[in-house]
Design a protein around this motif. Structure first.
Motif: not given
Length: 442
Positions: A359-363, A379-384
């Motif tokens: 999982d990236p942290n921000i996309t 937003v891609y969960p679980p990112q915010v």
């Protein structure tokens, strides 16, 4: 004895299909070697091992779908292997053997498929190691010796039974990409009947689609797995995440002027595009605003200790993947450019690695090359947070009281209101804008 298990290659992954083994029992592996290919609903992923040692046993057959966490293989350390298999006393007059140059399991598998003798390949990697590019540029043997079992010509699976069976040539396998094999299954195409147009006759996804057009329309009951996986994840996002959206207009004049000056000094293959600058600016902005660089887990925000920048990539067969650029804030603009080209090409070719799908942290999603001026993503969960970048267009802009035409870009932010508010989001977009006004600082 360490276990190599089915990895979790995304927040929405519950199971995976072991598509291909790249090692055999008895092979030596080093931490970071690619030893298997796993197919998810979205893509085929090259999976690395996290243990150095000897492959003791393969526990799952190719083509088997198993839940995340299922043991796939056992890998013994050097000490364990020496204890269970003590070395035999060498003959008194044993002749010294020449060991082949170092190579990874993936390189050895490619060499076997291409009938390339690794002992004749000059390695260009560190310590004389043979790389994938070395094998792809090597001349294959015109007539490989049949029946001779060597590390470069043995069959894809270990042979059991009487020793005489080893003299039988292994059945020919159709050279094809993982994406092509998945499309063939979904479209009802016999891949053995498809003529490959790729290098060395490899069957590509485009070849399968062309064959499907001749055979007829696909069976309607077969869903597009990548599209279905994307739909499931986006539905979860809209159901669980209270989104808020911000946008800003970025003057790109200084950034483009700096980029054009740099490109005059670079060879054509290494020249920069605006995405390299904007992606680097987002990575640095995420480092400056850590409240948006992390994940929402168990009803709380968990900040990340590095910037893993997700890159939204549309797949030719439908659907999206978002592999990550690790430590993107520490890369130079030229390194970001090279990494983006490599990552997008491998994502669309079905050759991503497991470490890139964590999982990236921000996309970042960039639709500027599609002619879109603004994109408000999900937003891609679980990112915010997700940053959207549009096309650079010329607009009349007032600068210091004077009206002129300037190249501008619309940057947007979609964010999770549980983790942040509008003021936090504004800080990230403002930081990105300021960085692009001083491109020499990127």
């Amino acid at each position: 004895m360490a276990e190599f298990t089915m990895p979790s290659l995304g927040a929405d992954m519950d199971e995976g299909k072991l598509s291909q083994w790249l090692v055999h029992p008895g092979d030596q592996v080093t931490r970071g070697d690619v030893i298997a290919v796993v197919e998810t609903d979205k893509s085929a992923i090259e999976v690395e091992c996290f243990q150095s040692g000897t492959v003791d046993a393969l526990l799952v057959d190719e083509g088997t779908t198993v839940p995340v966490g299922t043991p796939l293989a056992r890998i013994g350390t050097t000490a364990e292997t020496a204890e269970s298999h003590p070395p035999e006393s060498p003959p008194a007059e044993a002749l010294p053997t020449e060991s082949p140059p170092p190579s990874t399991p993936l390189v050895r598998r490619i060499a076997r498929d291409r009938h390339v003798d690794l002992a004749r390949v000059h390695g260009s990697g560190p310590g004389g190691g043979i790389t994938r590019a070395d094998v792809e540029h090597a001349e294959p043997a015109t007539e490989p010796e049949s029946g001779k079992i060597t590390p470069t010509t043995r069959s894809a699976k270990p042979v059991r039974g009487d020793e005489s069976t080893r003299e039988r040539p292994a059945p020919l396998r159709v050279k094809s990409s993982p994406l092509a094999r998945r499309l063939a299954t979904e479209l009802g195409v016999d891949i053995a009947e498809v003529t490959g147009t790729g290098r060395g006759g490899t069957v590509r996804a485009e070849d399968v689609r062309s064959a499907a057009a001749v055979v007829g329309p696909p069976r309607p009951a077969v869903p597009d797995s990548a599209r279905t996986a994307t739909a499931r994840l986006m539905s979860r996002s809209n159901r669980e995440i209270p989104h808020f959206y911000l946008s800003t207009t970025v003057d790109m004049a200084a950034a483009l002027e700096w980029m054009h000056a740099r490109n005059r000094e670079l060879p054509l293959s290494a020249r920069l595009v605006p995405a390299a600058l904007t992606f680097k600016a987002v990575a640095l902005a995420a480092r400056k605003v850590p409240e948006l660089n992390g994940h929402w887990i168990d009803d709380r925000f968990v900040p990340a200790d590095e910037v893993r920048l997700g890159v939204a990539v549309s797949l030719r067969g439908g659907g999206l993947v978002a592999p990550a650029l690790g430590h993107a804030d520490t890369l130079s603009v030229a390194e970001v450019m090279a990494a983006l080209k490599d990552l997008v090409a491998r994502a669309r070719g079905g050759r991503l690695r497991a470490s890139e799908t964590a999982d990236p942290n921000i996309t970042v999603t960039n639709l500027g090359d599609q002619g879109v001026e603004a994109v408000f993503g999900v937003v891609y969960p679980p990112q915010v947070a997700l940053v959207g970048l549009g096309r650079i267009v010329e607009r009349p802009v007032a600068v210091d009281g004077l009206l002129g035409v300037r190249p501008v870009l619309t940057a947007t932010l979609s964010a999770d209101h549980r983790a942040a508010d509008g003021a936090t989001g504004a800080r990230l977009l403002t930081a990105m804008d300021r960085l692009l006004q001083q491109p020499e600082e990127l």
